[in-house]
Design a protein around this motif. Sequence first.
Motif, PDB file in Angstrom:
ATOM      1  N   VAL A 257       0.847  -1.180   0.000  1.00 13.08           N
ATOM      2  CA  VAL A 257       0.000   0.000   0.000  1.00 13.08           C
ATOM      3  C   VAL A 257       0.888   1.238   0.000  1.00 13.08           C
ATOM      4  CG1 VAL A 257      -0.170   0.015   2.521  1.00 13.08           C
ATOM      5  CG2 VAL A 257      -1.976   1.081   1.150  1.00 13.08           C
ATOM      6  N   GLN A 258       0.384   2.296  -0.594  1.00 13.28           N
ATOM      7  CA  GLN A 258       1.137   3.545  -0.623  1.00 13.28           C
ATOM      8  C   GLN A 258       1.022   4.276   0.708  1.00 13.28           C
ATOM      9  OE1 GLN A 258      -0.265   5.764  -4.025  1.00 13.28           O
ATOM     10  NE2 GLN A 258       1.151   4.713  -5.407  1.00 13.28           N
TER      11      GLN A 258
ATOM     12  N   GLY B  51      -2.261   5.291   2.760  1.00 14.61           N
ATOM     13  CA  GLY B  51      -3.322   4.349   2.425  1.00 14.61           C
ATOM     14  C   GLY B  51      -3.819   3.562   3.619  1.00 14.61           C
ATOM     15  N   SER B  52      -4.722   2.638   3.342  1.00  9.88           N
ATOM     16  CA  SER B  52      -5.365   1.834   4.385  1.00  9.88           C
ATOM     17  C   SER B  52      -5.351   0.363   4.010  1.00  9.88           C
ATOM     18  CB  SER B  52      -6.820   2.274   4.580  1.00  9.88           C
ATOM     19  OG  SER B  52      -6.905   3.620   5.000  1.00  9.88           O
TER      20      SER B  52
ATOM     21  N   ASN C 227      -5.197   2.792   9.062  1.00 10.51           N
ATOM     22  CA  ASN C 227      -5.353   3.972   8.213  1.00 10.51           C
ATOM     23  C   ASN C 227      -4.109   4.840   8.273  1.00 10.51           C
ATOM     24  OD1 ASN C 227      -8.038   3.169   7.658  1.00 10.51           O
ATOM     25  ND2 ASN C 227      -8.809   4.304   9.433  1.00 10.51           N
TER      26      ASN C 227
ATOM     27  N   SER D 148       5.954   3.807  -1.707  1.00 14.75           N
ATOM     28  CA  SER D 148       5.492   4.463  -2.922  1.00 14.75           C
ATOM     29  C   SER D 148       6.209   3.893  -4.145  1.00 14.75           C
ATOM     30  CB  SER D 148       5.711   5.969  -2.827  1.00 14.75           C
ATOM     31  OG  SER D 148       7.061   6.247  -2.552  1.00 14.75           O
TER      32      SER D 148
END
Length: 117
Positions: free
Chosen positions: A11-12, A15-16, A82, A117
């Motif tokens: 996930v970036q 993000g969640s 989150n 990322s």
Amino acid sequence: VQLQASGGGLVQPGGSLRLSCAASGSTFSLTHMGWHRQAPGKQRELVARITNIGVADYADAVKGRFTISRDNAKNTAYLQMNNLSPDDTAVYYCRATNIYKGDEVTWGQGTLVTVSS
């Protein structure tokens, strides 16, 4: 009880993800549940825990970002994460502790969360 963790992934930042920990057996409601994590080169640490009746607490590093919950009818515990940061990258493990026997502990197999990322 046996535990199966799932929901990890890439996930970036910001993000969640939601992790799930499914328990087998009929004693889930008699366990306290916890999520721990272990980053590369670091010791395993407690992230969040929830009692059998739903009282939760959190490590300072995740307060306000992570939410632990459980559904005793589904024999499942969750960790909603989150606003993830690269510092959250780790293998996440769920843990069950028998409420009557504190030394009776079961670990799930771990699920990898990578924030990048």
